[in-house]
Design an enzyme around this catalytic site. Structure first.
Site, mmCIF file in Angstrom:
data_model
loop_
_atom_site.group_PDB
_atom_site.id
_atom_site.type_symbol
_atom_site.label_atom_id
_atom_site.label_comp_id
_atom_site.label_asym_id
_atom_site.label_seq_id
_atom_site.Cartn_x
_atom_site.Cartn_y
_atom_site.Cartn_z
ATOM 1 N N GLY A 1 -7.043 -6.634 15.603
ATOM 2 C CA GLY A 1 -7.526 -7.824 16.286
ATOM 3 C C GLY A 1 -8.202 -7.411 17.598
ATOM 4 N NE ARG B 1 -3.256 -1.174 3.056
ATOM 5 C CZ ARG B 1 -3.748 -0.632 4.169
ATOM 6 N NH1 ARG B 1 -4.307 0.556 4.137
ATOM 7 N NH2 ARG B 1 -3.674 -1.273 5.313
ATOM 8 C CB THR C 1 2.048 -12.131 12.731
ATOM 9 O OG1 THR C 1 0.762 -12.651 13.099
ATOM 10 C CG2 THR C 1 1.846 -10.792 12.036
HETATM 11 C C1 UD1 Z 1 -1.710 -7.410 13.191
HETATM 12 C C2 UD1 Z 1 -2.358 -8.294 14.247
HETATM 13 C C3 UD1 Z 1 -3.592 -7.591 14.803
HETATM 14 C C4 UD1 Z 1 -3.188 -6.266 15.383
HETATM 15 C C5 UD1 Z 1 -2.444 -5.422 14.353
HETATM 16 C C6 UD1 Z 1 -1.836 -4.219 15.016
HETATM 17 C C7 UD1 Z 1 -1.950 -10.641 13.643
HETATM 18 C C8 UD1 Z 1 -2.503 -11.842 12.991
HETATM 19 N N1 UD1 Z 1 -2.742 -9.563 13.640
HETATM 20 O O1 UD1 Z 1 -2.630 -7.258 12.137
HETATM 21 O O2 UD1 Z 1 -4.201 -8.391 15.805
HETATM 22 O O3 UD1 Z 1 -4.341 -5.582 15.847
HETATM 23 O O4 UD1 Z 1 -1.351 -6.162 13.782
HETATM 24 O O5 UD1 Z 1 -1.240 -3.358 14.068
HETATM 25 O O6 UD1 Z 1 -0.846 -10.661 14.147
HETATM 26 N N2 UD1 Z 1 4.560 -9.637 8.865
HETATM 27 C C9 UD1 Z 1 5.587 -10.427 8.424
HETATM 28 N N3 UD1 Z 1 5.301 -11.586 7.769
HETATM 29 C C10 UD1 Z 1 4.034 -12.001 7.550
HETATM 30 C C11 UD1 Z 1 2.978 -11.193 7.997
HETATM 31 C C12 UD1 Z 1 3.281 -10.013 8.652
HETATM 32 O O7 UD1 Z 1 6.760 -10.086 8.623
HETATM 33 O O8 UD1 Z 1 3.870 -13.064 6.954
HETATM 34 C C13 UD1 Z 1 4.885 -8.395 9.585
HETATM 35 C C14 UD1 Z 1 4.488 -7.150 8.795
HETATM 36 O O9 UD1 Z 1 5.620 -6.666 8.071
HETATM 37 C C15 UD1 Z 1 4.113 -6.167 9.889
HETATM 38 C C16 UD1 Z 1 3.602 -7.062 11.018
HETATM 39 O O10 UD1 Z 1 4.123 -8.353 10.772
HETATM 40 O O11 UD1 Z 1 5.239 -5.446 10.351
HETATM 41 C C17 UD1 Z 1 2.079 -7.101 11.121
HETATM 42 O O12 UD1 Z 1 1.525 -7.587 9.926
HETATM 43 P P1 UD1 Z 1 0.224 -6.960 9.287
HETATM 44 O O13 UD1 Z 1 -0.085 -7.721 8.056
HETATM 45 O O14 UD1 Z 1 0.358 -5.489 9.210
HETATM 46 O O15 UD1 Z 1 -0.869 -7.367 10.390
HETATM 47 P P2 UD1 Z 1 -2.237 -6.661 10.683
HETATM 48 O O16 UD1 Z 1 -3.279 -7.155 9.766
HETATM 49 O O17 UD1 Z 1 -2.039 -5.191 10.783
#
Ligand code: UD1
Ligand code: MG
Length: 441
Positions: free
Chosen positions: A142, A16, A82
């Site tokens: 979440g 994004r 995550t």
């Molecule tokens: C996540 C949380 C959510 C919380 C929110 C807060 C989970 C499942 N959800 O959602 O409960 O309210 O953050 O901002 O954890 N990332 C990786 N690899 C992956 C997926 C994500 O490195 O496969 C990293 C992303 O770069 C980011 C972070 O993890 O820095 C969070 O991922 P994102 O996809 O933004 O999660 P949210 O949907 O925002």
């Protein structure tokens, strides 16, 4: 002493942002997002840091190596959630730590105090600790499912029922896991959900199912502000600038129009400093007590000693060192130069790769010709020298203490102390030339 490991998740693609730059490298206050997080972890006294990055994120690894030299870097080759990301740092997890703290690389304002609170709560016996918050708008976060006093589960927005979506207490994204059970809990997480992802947030329900203690602690919504797009990046900058301006004012500086002054993450401003409107600080600026920076000045990599006056419309570039009570005026650019105490460079001047001795006066339009197209050369101006207006000092060249340079000179040879150097065409006068000239009809 309890040992701690922090895992920074930064493998997100940041689609994004619509950028060639990985999201966590976008700067706030001149420091990449992930840099803010690493700084907070260092300030909180975390023992080990593991960063999880995406497959093409060598530039992220470089920033991590520069800022947290002891950190390990792990690549998550597929973005599968995550919890999956945390497990990409399995090697780091395998080395025992009492506390495991998971933070997000795109959440720059997490504070050392919150990191310590999570650690203290783990030390108090919790196996999972979640940093919860109440944001203005909970959409996308979440939801924390609390029963009685217990946090029983976290429901992601996409999996939540309507009733659950009404919950306003949400997951801020920072989580603590007790080292003894962390790996077992993480390995038990599945991907049976709306996004078919391995959710770190499922650690809560799993720990509960095993009879382990789970706790939510509340953090401020500003602290866990996450950046997913350019508008949020701008909002993060706004939040950051607001905080830095308040700090600088609390330390005793006057900001006439705070909203127009832009500070860097490392700007150091002393007491009784006056910052006029529209001043921009790039990285690496130190301003001592009693300095005035006048409007529309741009400074980076500069040191300014007490009592100096800079601007309006001045540009200080890296390596500019401005001495006590020196004056740098309008449309003056200084780069890699020592301007000693009391020197005055008031108008329309470029000083680069130079020393300007104490109490010297540099006239309007003076230029140091420091670059021959291949190399940069040094200009040395002694103490109490006087450089007449519109002079070019062709480096390498030295002007002795107390010497004068006549206006309009092009100086290519050293000038002795106390001498006058004149290096320009001698004036020729033709009497009555104008009077004898044919007049226009
Ligand atoms: C996540 C949380 C959510 C919380 C929110 C807060 C989970 C499942 N959800 O959602 O409960 O309210 O953050 O901002 O954890 N990332 C990786 N690899 C992956 C997926 C994500 O490195 O496969 C990293 C992303 O770069 C980011 C972070 O993890 O820095 C969070 O991922 P994102 O996809 O933004 O999660 P949210 O949907 O925002
Ligand atoms: Mg997010």
């Amino acid at each position: 002493m309890r040992t701690s490991l922090a895992i920074v998740l930064a493998a997100g693609e940041g689609t994004r942002m619509r950028s060639a730059l990985p999201k966590v490298l976008h700067p706030v206050g001149g420091l990449p997002l992930i840099g803010h997080v690493l700084r907070a972890l260092a300030a909180a006294g975390i023992d080990r840091v593991a960063a999880v990055i995406g497959p093409d994120h060598r530039a992220v690894a470089e920033v991590v190596a520069r800022q947290s030299p002891g950190a390990t870097v792990h690549v998550q080759s597929e973005r599968r959630g995550t919890a999956h990301a945390v497990l990409a740092a399995r090697d780091a997890l395998a080395e025992a730590a009492d506390d495991v703290i998971v933070v997000f690389g795109d959440t720059p304002f997490v504070s050392p105090a919150t990191v310590r609170l999570i650690r203290d709560t783990l030390a108090g016996g919790a196996s999972v600790v979640v940093g919860g918050m109440v944001p203005a708008n909970p959409t996308g976060y979440g939801r924390l499912i609390i029963e009685g006093n217990r946090l029983v589960a976290i429901r992601e927005e996409k999996d939540a029922s309507e009733a659950e979506r009404a919950i306003t207490f949400v997951n801020g994204g920072i989580m603590g896991l007790g080292g003894a059970t962390a790996l077992a809990i993480l390995q038990a997480i599945g991907s049976d959900n709306a996004q078919h992802e391995f959710y770190l947030t499922d650690a809560v329900a799993i720990a509960n199912g095993r009879g382990l203690a789970v706790q939510a602690v509340q953090v401020s919504a500003d602290e866990v502000f996450g950046v997913n797009d350019r508008a949020q990046l701008a909002e993060a900058e706004r939040l950051f600038q607001g905080r830095r301006r308040r700090e600088v004012m609390a330390n005793g500086a006057t900001l006439v129009a705070p909203d127009t002054v832009f500070l860097s993450h490392d700007t150091q401003i002393g007491r009784d400093v006056m910052l006029e409107p529209n001043v921009v600080f790039g990285p690496g600026v130190t301003v001592d007590d009693g300095v005035t920076i006048r409007g529309f000045s741009h400074l980076e990599g500069a040191r300014i000693a007490s009592g100096a006056i800079v601007g309006p419309f001045a540009r200080l570039r890296p390596g500019a060192v401005i001495g006590e009570n020196a004056h740098i005026g309008n449309f003056v650019e200084i780069k890699q130069a020592d301007v000693e105490q009391g020197a005055k460079i008031n108008h329309l001047t470029y000083i680069g790769d130079a020393r300007v001795g104490a109490k010297s006066n540099i006239g309007a339009g003076t230029i140091t010709g420091n670059y021959d197209g291949v190399h940069k050369h040094h200009t040395d101006i002694g103490r109490g020298a006087f450089i007449g207006s519109n002079s070019v000092l062709v480096a390498p060249v030295a002007i002795g203490d107390g010497a004068y340079v006549a206006s309009g000179s092009v100086i290519t040879e050293n000038v002795e102390p106390d001498a006058l150097a004149i290096a320009r065409g001698r004036q020729v006068q033709k009497p009555d030339w104008a009077a004898k000239r044919p007049k226009k009809a």
